[in-house]
Design a protein around this motif. Structure first.
Motif, PDB file in Angstrom:
ATOM      1  N   LYS A  46      -5.724 -14.924  12.150  1.00  0.00           N
ATOM      2  CA  LYS A  46      -5.245 -13.679  11.551  1.00  0.00           C
ATOM      3  C   LYS A  46      -3.731 -13.719  11.367  1.00  0.00           C
ATOM      4  CE  LYS A  46      -8.794 -11.131  10.682  1.00  0.00           C
ATOM      5  NZ  LYS A  46      -9.695 -12.255  10.532  1.00  0.00           N
ATOM      6  N   ILE A  51     -15.997  -3.219   5.793  1.00  0.00           N
ATOM      7  CA  ILE A  51     -14.573  -3.156   5.483  1.00  0.00           C
ATOM      8  C   ILE A  51     -14.284  -1.797   4.856  1.00  0.00           C
ATOM      9  CG2 ILE A  51     -12.657  -4.249   4.268  1.00  0.00           C
ATOM     10  CD1 ILE A  51     -13.939  -6.000   6.387  1.00  0.00           C
ATOM     11  N   HIS A 107      -8.338  -3.875   0.719  1.00  0.00           N
ATOM     12  CA  HIS A 107      -7.050  -4.563   0.709  1.00  0.00           C
ATOM     13  C   HIS A 107      -6.786  -5.284   2.016  1.00  0.00           C
ATOM     14  CE1 HIS A 107      -6.089  -0.536   2.336  1.00  0.00           C
ATOM     15  NE2 HIS A 107      -5.193  -1.166   3.056  1.00  0.00           N
ATOM     16  N   TRP A 108      -7.675  -5.164   3.003  1.00  0.00           N
ATOM     17  CA  TRP A 108      -7.473  -5.888   4.249  1.00  0.00           C
ATOM     18  C   TRP A 108      -8.022  -7.294   4.093  1.00  0.00           C
ATOM     19  CZ3 TRP A 108      -3.778  -3.808   6.474  1.00  0.00           C
ATOM     20  CH2 TRP A 108      -3.664  -2.426   6.614  1.00  0.00           C
ATOM     21  N   SER A 145      -0.641 -11.846   8.669  1.00  0.00           N
ATOM     22  CA  SER A 145      -0.497 -10.520   8.060  1.00  0.00           C
ATOM     23  C   SER A 145      -1.403 -10.439   6.842  1.00  0.00           C
ATOM     24  CB  SER A 145       0.955 -10.292   7.637  1.00  0.00           C
ATOM     25  OG  SER A 145       1.802 -10.298   8.753  1.00  0.00           O
ATOM     26  N   PRO A 146      -2.003  -9.269   6.571  1.00  0.00           N
ATOM     27  CA  PRO A 146      -2.819  -9.137   5.369  1.00  0.00           C
ATOM     28  C   PRO A 146      -1.962  -9.318   4.127  1.00  0.00           C
ATOM     29  CG  PRO A 146      -2.427  -6.987   6.363  1.00  0.00           C
ATOM     30  CD  PRO A 146      -1.913  -8.003   7.333  1.00  0.00           C
ATOM     31  N   TYR A 152       0.393  -2.269   1.206  1.00  0.00           N
ATOM     32  CA  TYR A 152      -1.019  -2.569   1.378  1.00  0.00           C
ATOM     33  C   TYR A 152      -1.846  -1.396   0.864  1.00  0.00           C
ATOM     34  CZ  TYR A 152       1.066  -6.068   4.387  1.00  0.00           C
ATOM     35  OH  TYR A 152       1.829  -7.090   4.872  1.00  0.00           O
ATOM     36  N   TYR A 168      -6.971 -11.412   4.314  1.00  0.00           N
ATOM     37  CA  TYR A 168      -6.006 -12.244   5.037  1.00  0.00           C
ATOM     38  C   TYR A 168      -6.032 -13.667   4.503  1.00  0.00           C
ATOM     39  CZ  TYR A 168      -6.066  -8.413   8.432  1.00  0.00           C
ATOM     40  OH  TYR A 168      -5.977  -7.179   9.040  1.00  0.00           O
ATOM     41  N   ASP A 184     -11.461  -0.639   3.552  1.00  0.00           N
ATOM     42  CA  ASP A 184     -10.620  -0.711   2.366  1.00  0.00           C
ATOM     43  C   ASP A 184     -10.584  -2.142   1.855  1.00  0.00           C
ATOM     44  OD1 ASP A 184      -9.547   1.978   2.079  1.00  0.00           O
ATOM     45  OD2 ASP A 184      -8.561   1.601   3.998  1.00  0.00           O
TER      46      ASP A 184
END
Length: 337
Positions: free
Chosen positions: A88, A57, A61-62, A90-91, A217, A64, A59
């Protein structure tokens, strides 16, 4: 063994893992990164430090809804592992958009240089020769607007003075919304469709920002410079609290970036007198006593909250107060955590 325990304790102290943290958490729709960080850490801006076990990963902040986050300990250090959900959505954002929606859509800063202000369209008036305009009225704009496009109308507020004492911008006070009409020459018709305040001759006209044009985000992180609150975004207010926006006296040119977290300080009270018989607050004493009072006769500063930057300009920034233990006022210092 003693050295290992000491190192582990030191790391834990730095990260300040919550005593009642969950060992596993399923991300819910409506969660924010700040809130989830706060479930595991006392200082949510340390979130990237416990994410290193997820090299796939880029970042932290992704995240979900449906993802499973597990707190694990590796070599005595806490980390978060993520099991990605198959569905999935939106994050999750770092902060709730509703808390800053007004300021995401409406700019709150006008340029200070007159040469820049002169480039902006402004309300010229109407043929009824009114000075105040309300909804459903036609007004004429000195400048070009796109037909059918919505624009914000702004009063020019107080000059904003940055932390170096320089006037760098004007506070823009949102007054209403106009829609561009026929564009025929120097003065062009517009239709006033919304008022928050009376629209005046000379108010500036700027395109409204797209609500989705600013990403929420981002990763919270410790600020790298000290600053101060130079104004409250709601100019009519004299005090701010949780989820209110404040204007920071430093911007991109000073090293401030989106996601920076500041500790909000409260300046220590100044005193006069050094003995039990004559100690008093300077603010409640006469000028003479204040003048002869010792410069170091000041109580220690307090910490009263945390604020996170969500938009930056060249010389100032906007930050939202994430939490506070007392009222927040203009002039309070913003300190590196």
């Amino acid at each position: 063994m003693a050295s290992v325990l000491f190192a582990t304790a030191s790391m834990a102290d730095t990260l300040e893992v919550n005593e009642n943290h969950p060992t596993k958490y399923v991300v819910q729709k409506g969660d924010t990164l700040w809130d989830i960080s706060g479930k595991f850490l006392k200082k949510p801006w340390y979130w990237p430090k416990i994410w290193n076990v997820n090299p796939q990963i880029s970042d932290p902040h992704w995240i979900y809804p449906g993802d499973v986050l597990t707190l694990v300990w590796i070599d005595g250090k806490p980390y978060i592992k993520r099991e990605a959900s198959t569905h999935k959505d939106s994050p999750i954002p770092t902060i709730n958009a509703e808390t800053v929606k007004t300021f995401l859509r409406n700019d709150v800063v006008l340029p200070y240089a007159q040469s820049e202000l002169d480039k902006l369209p402004f309300v010229a008036g109407n043929n009824e020769e009114r000075r105040l305009f309300a909804e459903t009225k036609d007004v004429y704009i000195n400048g070009k607007l796109n037909k059918g496009q919505q624009y914000g109308v702004y009063h020019k507020g107080q000059a904003l003075v940055n932390d170096d004492g320089e006037k760098v911008a004007y506070h823009a006070i949102f007054a209403g919304v106009v829609v561009g009409g026929n564009q025929d020459g120097k003065f062009n018709r517009a239709y006033l469709v919304k008022n928050k305040d009376a629209v005046l001759n000379g108010d500036y006209v700027l395109p409204l920002n797209d609500d989705n044009g600013y990403s929420l985000y981002f990763v919270p992180k410790a600020a790298t410079v000290d600053a101060s609150i130079i104004a409250l975004a709601e100019e009519s207010s004299s005090v701010a609290g949780q989820y209110d926006t404040v204007i920071v006296g430093k911007g991109r040119k000073d090293g401030v970036s989106v996601g920076d977290v500041f500790v909000i300080g409260r300046p220590g009270a100044k005193l006069v007198g050094d003995s039990a018989d004559d100690t008093a607050y300077a603010s409640m004493s006469g000028m003479g006593r204040r003048l002869v009072s010792s410069a170091d006769n000041v109580l220690p500063d307090d910490t009263v909250g945390q604020a996170m930057v969500y938009r930056t300009y060249d010389n100032v920034s906007l930050a939202v107060i994430m939490n506070n233990s007392d009222a927040i006022f203009k002039g309070y210092p913003l300190l590196k955590p």
